[in-house]
Motif scaffolding. Structure first.
Motif, PDB file in Angstrom:
ATOM      1  N   ALA A 152      19.463  10.760 -39.607  1.00 50.60           N
ATOM      2  CA  ALA A 152      19.928  10.671 -38.216  1.00 50.60           C
ATOM      3  C   ALA A 152      18.909   9.941 -37.350  1.00 50.60           C
ATOM      4  CB  ALA A 152      20.199  12.071 -37.660  1.00 50.60           C
ATOM      5  N   LEU A 153      17.620  10.268 -37.520  1.00 48.16           N
ATOM      6  CA  LEU A 153      16.582   9.587 -36.740  1.00 48.16           C
ATOM      7  C   LEU A 153      16.524   8.101 -37.069  1.00 48.16           C
ATOM      8  CD1 LEU A 153      13.783  12.297 -36.830  1.00 48.16           C
ATOM      9  CD2 LEU A 153      15.059  11.525 -34.810  1.00 48.16           C
ATOM     10  N   ASP A 154      16.685   7.751 -38.336  1.00 45.67           N
ATOM     11  CA  ASP A 154      16.708   6.330 -38.721  1.00 45.67           C
ATOM     12  C   ASP A 154      17.895   5.618 -38.084  1.00 45.67           C
ATOM     13  OD1 ASP A 154      14.419   6.605 -40.258  1.00 45.67           O
ATOM     14  OD2 ASP A 154      15.506   6.715 -42.170  1.00 45.67           O
ATOM     15  N   PHE A 155      19.080   6.237 -38.161  1.00 48.22           N
ATOM     16  CA  PHE A 155      20.291   5.622 -37.612  1.00 48.22           C
ATOM     17  C   PHE A 155      20.153   5.384 -36.112  1.00 48.22           C
ATOM     18  CE2 PHE A 155      24.436   6.018 -35.528  1.00 48.22           C
ATOM     19  CZ  PHE A 155      25.108   4.968 -36.127  1.00 48.22           C
ATOM     20  N   GLY A 162      17.472   5.403 -34.333  1.00 45.47           N
ATOM     21  CA  GLY A 162      16.345   4.491 -34.104  1.00 45.47           C
ATOM     22  C   GLY A 162      16.769   3.043 -34.218  1.00 45.47           C
ATOM     23  N   GLU A 163      17.659   2.732 -35.169  1.00 45.51           N
ATOM     24  CA  GLU A 163      18.180   1.369 -35.318  1.00 45.51           C
ATOM     25  C   GLU A 163      18.972   0.936 -34.081  1.00 45.51           C
ATOM     26  OE1 GLU A 163      17.863  -1.029 -37.746  1.00 45.51           O
ATOM     27  OE2 GLU A 163      16.343   0.243 -38.659  1.00 45.51           O
ATOM     28  N   LEU A 164      19.489   1.902 -33.347  1.00 43.56           N
ATOM     29  CA  LEU A 164      20.249   1.597 -32.130  1.00 43.56           C
ATOM     30  C   LEU A 164      19.358   1.588 -30.885  1.00 43.56           C
ATOM     31  CD1 LEU A 164      23.505   3.641 -32.754  1.00 43.56           C
ATOM     32  CD2 LEU A 164      23.082   1.216 -33.182  1.00 43.56           C
ATOM     33  N   GLY A 165      18.050   1.728 -31.081  1.00 45.14           N
ATOM     34  CA  GLY A 165      17.114   1.640 -29.961  1.00 45.14           C
ATOM     35  C   GLY A 165      16.746   2.960 -29.315  1.00 45.14           C
ATOM     36  N   PHE A 166      17.163   4.072 -29.919  1.00 45.41           N
ATOM     37  CA  PHE A 166      16.782   5.379 -29.384  1.00 45.41           C
ATOM     38  C   PHE A 166      15.368   5.710 -29.846  1.00 45.41           C
ATOM     39  CE2 PHE A 166      21.270   5.483 -28.949  1.00 45.41           C
ATOM     40  CZ  PHE A 166      21.566   6.402 -27.961  1.00 45.41           C
ATOM     41  N   GLU A 167      14.642   6.419 -28.986  1.00 42.62           N
ATOM     42  CA  GLU A 167      13.289   6.856 -29.307  1.00 42.62           C
ATOM     43  C   GLU A 167      13.204   8.362 -29.133  1.00 42.62           C
ATOM     44  OE1 GLU A 167      10.717   4.728 -26.651  1.00 42.62           O
ATOM     45  OE2 GLU A 167      11.259   2.780 -27.495  1.00 42.62           O
ATOM     46  N   GLU A 168      12.376   8.992 -29.961  1.00 43.49           N
ATOM     47  CA  GLU A 168      12.178  10.431 -29.837  1.00 43.49           C
ATOM     48  C   GLU A 168      11.495  10.725 -28.513  1.00 43.49           C
ATOM     49  OE1 GLU A 168       9.651  13.940 -32.005  1.00 43.49           O
ATOM     50  OE2 GLU A 168      10.553  12.406 -33.298  1.00 43.49           O
ATOM     51  N   THR A 169      12.063  11.682 -27.755  1.00 37.81           N
ATOM     52  CA  THR A 169      11.461  12.054 -26.475  1.00 37.81           C
ATOM     53  C   THR A 169      10.691  13.362 -26.587  1.00 37.81           C
ATOM     54  OG1 THR A 169      13.496  13.131 -25.715  1.00 37.81           O
ATOM     55  CG2 THR A 169      13.190  10.798 -25.121  1.00 37.81           C
ATOM     56  N   ALA A 199      23.341  -0.270 -39.624  1.00 38.84           N
ATOM     57  CA  ALA A 199      22.550   0.958 -39.786  1.00 38.84           C
ATOM     58  C   ALA A 199      23.292   2.029 -40.589  1.00 38.84           C
ATOM     59  CB  ALA A 199      22.152   1.512 -38.416  1.00 38.84           C
ATOM     60  N   GLY A 200      24.554   1.762 -40.957  1.00 36.80           N
ATOM     61  CA  GLY A 200      25.287   2.707 -41.796  1.00 36.80           C
ATOM     62  C   GLY A 200      26.515   3.332 -41.182  1.00 36.80           C
ATOM     63  N   ALA A 201      26.903   2.907 -39.993  1.00 38.29           N
ATOM     64  CA  ALA A 201      28.108   3.455 -39.362  1.00 38.29           C
ATOM     65  C   ALA A 201      29.356   2.874 -40.014  1.00 38.29           C
ATOM     66  CB  ALA A 201      28.117   3.145 -37.870  1.00 38.29           C
ATOM     67  N   ALA A 202      30.450   3.578 -39.865  1.00 39.74           N
ATOM     68  CA  ALA A 202      31.748   3.096 -40.328  1.00 39.74           C
ATOM     69  C   ALA A 202      32.571   2.676 -39.112  1.00 39.74           C
ATOM     70  CB  ALA A 202      32.481   4.191 -41.094  1.00 39.74           C
ATOM     71  N   THR A 203      33.360   1.632 -39.272  1.00 35.92           N
ATOM     72  CA  THR A 203      34.201   1.138 -38.184  1.00 35.92           C
ATOM     73  C   THR A 203      35.362   2.093 -37.917  1.00 35.92           C
ATOM     74  OG1 THR A 203      33.691  -1.162 -38.735  1.00 35.92           O
ATOM     75  CG2 THR A 203      35.662  -0.778 -37.404  1.00 35.92           C
ATOM     76  N   VAL A 204      35.552   2.434 -36.643  1.00 34.04           N
ATOM     77  CA  VAL A 204      36.732   3.165 -36.201  1.00 34.04           C
ATOM     78  C   VAL A 204      37.637   2.193 -35.448  1.00 34.04           C
ATOM     79  CG1 VAL A 204      37.599   5.043 -34.737  1.00 34.04           C
ATOM     80  CG2 VAL A 204      35.528   5.378 -36.109  1.00 34.04           C
ATOM     81  N   LEU A 205      37.060   1.434 -34.502  1.00 33.56           N
ATOM     82  CA  LEU A 205      37.791   0.417 -33.745  1.00 33.56           C
ATOM     83  C   LEU A 205      36.820  -0.694 -33.385  1.00 33.56           C
ATOM     84  CD1 LEU A 205      40.422  -0.456 -32.234  1.00 33.56           C
ATOM     85  CD2 LEU A 205      39.499   0.735 -30.233  1.00 33.56           C
ATOM     86  N   ASP A 211      29.253   7.720 -36.994  1.00 31.09           N
ATOM     87  CA  ASP A 211      27.857   7.753 -37.443  1.00 31.09           C
ATOM     88  C   ASP A 211      27.789   8.383 -38.842  1.00 31.09           C
ATOM     89  OD1 ASP A 211      27.744  10.570 -37.217  1.00 31.09           O
ATOM     90  OD2 ASP A 211      26.198  10.551 -35.672  1.00 31.09           O
ATOM     91  N   PRO A 212      26.636   8.353 -39.492  1.00 24.93           N
ATOM     92  CA  PRO A 212      26.546   8.873 -40.857  1.00 24.93           C
ATOM     93  C   PRO A 212      26.933  10.344 -41.008  1.00 24.93           C
ATOM     94  CG  PRO A 212      24.648   7.497 -40.400  1.00 24.93           C
ATOM     95  CD  PRO A 212      25.389   7.671 -39.100  1.00 24.93           C
ATOM     96  N   GLU A 213      26.909  11.100 -39.931  1.00 24.08           N
ATOM     97  CA  GLU A 213      27.279  12.516 -39.989  1.00 24.08           C
ATOM     98  C   GLU A 213      28.778  12.713 -39.794  1.00 24.08           C
ATOM     99  OE1 GLU A 213      25.949  15.502 -41.430  1.00 24.08           O
ATOM    100  OE2 GLU A 213      24.230  14.569 -40.455  1.00 24.08           O
ATOM    101  N   GLY A 214      29.457  11.687 -39.250  1.00 28.02           N
ATOM    102  CA  GLY A 214      30.888  11.775 -39.010  1.00 28.02           C
ATOM    103  C   GLY A 214      31.272  11.873 -37.548  1.00 28.02           C
TER     104      GLY A 214
END
Length: 124
Positions: free
Chosen positions: A16-19, A21-28, A89-95, A112-115
Motif C-alpha cells: 500500500a505504501l509503495d502504491f 508513494g507512486e502517486l506522490g503521497f508521502e508518509e505524514t 503502480a498496479g491499479a486496475a482500470t475501472v473507467l 487499488d491493489p487492495e480493491g
C-alpha cells in the motif's frame, strides 16, 4: 468542519505504501495501537490524509465493496497522467478518463491493489 482523513484497512502495508508513494503521497505520521499499525499518507501541502490500517493478526479477508463504500475521490491537475501512474503502480482500470457532464468533471476510476475504487478528477 473539514475532512481530516479517511481510514482504510490493508492486508499488505508495504504494498500500500509503495502504491500510494507512486502517486506522490508521502508518509505524514504513524503509530501502533492495540497491535494495529496506522500509517497516514498525504500530498505535500494538503491537510487531508489517507490512513492505512494494518492488523497483522487479522483473520478475515479485506473485501472492499462498492455497495458499502463506492469510491475515494482525489482532485488532480492531470487526470490522464495520474491514471497512467496508478495503472503502472498496479491499479486496475475501472473507467478510463472521461467527461462526466452531470458532475461537471473529467474523471478516471481505478481499483487499488487492495480493491478500493479511487477516483481522480478535475472540474471541466
Amino acid at each position: 468542519m473539514e475532512l481530516a482523513h479517511v481510514a482504510v484497512c490493508v492486508s499488505d502495508l508495504d504494498r500500500a505504501l509503495d502504491f500510494y508513494g507512486e502517486l506522490g503521497f508521502e508518509e505524514t505520521h504513524r503509530f501502533t495501537l492495540g497491535g494495529v499499525e496506522n500509517v497516514y499518507v498525504g500530498k505535500p501541502g494538503s491537510d487531508a490524509d489517507l490512513q492505512l490500517r494494518y492488523d497483522p493478526d487479522r483473520t478475515t479477508p479485506i473485501a472492499p465493496s462498492r455497495a458499502d463504500t463506492d469510491h475515494i475521490a482525489f482532485t488532480v491537475d492531470d487526470v490522464e497522467a495520474t491514471f497512467e501512474s496508478a495503472i503502472e503502480a498496479g491499479a486496475a482500470t475501472v473507467l478510463e478518463p472521461t467527461e462526466i457532464e452531470p458532475a461537471d468533471a473529467y474523471a478516471a476510476f481505478v481499483e487499488d491493489p487492495e480493491g478500493y475504487t479511487l477516483e481522480f478528477y478535475r472540474g471541466l
